[in-house]
Every structure is written in C-alpha cells, then in structure tokens.
Design a protein around this motif. Structure first.
Motif, short mmCIF file in Angstrom:
data_model
loop_
_atom_site.label_atom_id
_atom_site.label_comp_id
_atom_site.label_asym_id
_atom_site.label_seq_id
_atom_site.Cartn_x
_atom_site.Cartn_y
_atom_site.Cartn_z
N GLN A 19 0.87 -1.17 0.00
CA GLN A 19 0.00 0.00 0.00
C GLN A 19 0.91 1.23 0.00
OE1 GLN A 19 -3.33 -0.57 -0.37
NE2 GLN A 19 -2.56 -2.66 -0.46
N LEU A 20 0.71 2.11 -0.96
CA LEU A 20 1.63 3.22 -1.15
C LEU A 20 0.88 4.40 -1.72
CD1 LEU A 20 4.74 3.84 -1.10
CD2 LEU A 20 4.72 3.26 -3.51
N ARG A 21 0.79 5.47 -0.96
CA ARG A 21 0.11 6.68 -1.46
C ARG A 21 1.17 7.75 -1.70
NH1 ARG A 21 -4.56 8.92 -2.70
NH2 ARG A 21 -4.99 11.07 -2.14
N LEU A 22 1.54 7.89 -2.97
CA LEU A 22 2.52 8.88 -3.39
C LEU A 22 1.98 9.64 -4.59
CD1 LEU A 22 5.86 6.82 -3.36
CD2 LEU A 22 5.15 8.56 -1.73
N CYS A 24 2.07 11.07 -8.23
CA CYS A 24 2.74 10.62 -9.44
C CYS A 24 2.09 11.29 -10.64
CB CYS A 24 2.69 9.10 -9.57
SG CYS A 24 1.06 8.41 -9.84
N PHE A 36 -2.42 9.98 -7.71
CA PHE A 36 -1.75 9.33 -6.59
C PHE A 36 -1.71 7.83 -6.81
CE2 PHE A 36 -2.88 13.30 -4.62
CZ PHE A 36 -1.80 13.56 -3.78
N THR A 37 -0.63 7.21 -6.36
CA THR A 37 -0.59 5.75 -6.35
C THR A 37 -1.42 5.28 -5.17
OG1 THR A 37 1.33 5.63 -4.89
CG2 THR A 37 1.77 5.72 -7.26
N PHE A 38 -1.92 4.05 -5.23
CA PHE A 38 -2.53 3.45 -4.04
C PHE A 38 -1.86 2.14 -3.69
CE2 PHE A 38 -5.37 1.99 -7.45
CZ PHE A 38 -5.50 0.64 -7.18
N ASN A 39 -1.15 1.54 -4.63
CA ASN A 39 -0.32 0.39 -4.30
C ASN A 39 0.70 0.15 -5.40
OD1 ASN A 39 -1.42 -1.28 -6.37
ND2 ASN A 39 -2.90 -2.20 -5.00
N VAL A 47 -3.15 3.29 -9.54
CA VAL A 47 -3.26 4.75 -9.40
C VAL A 47 -4.72 5.14 -9.22
CG1 VAL A 47 -1.17 5.29 -10.68
CG2 VAL A 47 -3.33 5.18 -11.89
N GLU A 48 -4.89 6.22 -8.46
CA GLU A 48 -6.22 6.77 -8.22
C GLU A 48 -6.36 8.06 -9.01
OE1 GLU A 48 -9.25 7.16 -4.52
OE2 GLU A 48 -7.27 6.31 -4.25
N ARG A 83 -10.11 4.20 -9.98
CA ARG A 83 -8.84 3.49 -9.88
C ARG A 83 -8.48 2.78 -11.17
NH1 ARG A 83 -8.00 1.01 -3.89
NH2 ARG A 83 -7.71 3.03 -2.88
#
Length: 110
Positions: A19-22, A24, A36-39, A47-48, A83
C-alpha cells in the motif's frame, strides 16, 4: 471456435502489493495528469484518478513517473471507478528500480 472455460480455472493468487500513497504523473498520449498511487508491486502500479474524472474519459497511460522512484512504461490492465491498475511493460527493468526504492524505505510488498 475455442471454448471459454474460465469458470473452470483455479483461483490464482495475485502478487503481493505494498500500500503506497505517493503523488505521481500518468502520461497519456494526449496529456499528463497528476494523480496518486494506491499500491505497487513488482508487476505494476495502482493509481487513483482525480475526484472529478468520469468513466467516459480516456485515461490510458503509457508511462508513469513517481518522484524519487522513477519512470515506468506501463499498460492498463483494468479500471474500476476512480482506480486504474497498470502493469509494467518491462518487469525486468522495473525490478532493480523497485528493489532500490524498497531497500531505501525498508518496506517491501508482502
């Protein structure tokens, strides 16, 4: 005509994801979007999309740039609502970049 026997297949475990919210940037053929990434996994990135993105809009990234990680060539595997699941076009070249990031952060997909 080849018959479709997908209902007979055994379930397949998916690859472990982190799980990664960065923030991008997805680069589509006509424009780029800040999302944003979500994983993330060794196979791809989730990505979201922006809150106002409609289902009709075409968000088909061919590359994704994540600051402090890198830029990856991708293709869209699926879209559900806001997503998108993207797979790496070249998993072999993505792996060392991801290994370096996971080592730096001390977190790995489990």
């Amino acid at each position: 005509m080849k018959q479709n026997h997908t209902f007979l297949r055994d379930p397949v475990d998916t690859e472990s994801r982190l799980q990664l919210r960065l923030p991008c940037t997805i680069h589509c053929p006509d424009q780029a979007f800040e999302v944003f990434t979500f994983n993330i996994s060794y196979s791809g990135i989730g990505v979201e999309l922006p809150a106002g993105a409609s289902e009709e809009e075409s968000y088909l990234p061919d590359t994704i740039t994540i600051p402090d990680i890198g830029t990856f060539d991708v293709y869209v595997r699926w879209r559900r609502g806001q997503r998108i699941g993207c797979a790496f076009s070249a998993k072999r070249s993505a792996r060392p970049v991801l290994d370096a990031y996971f080592k730096m952060t001390g977190t790995y997909p489990l």
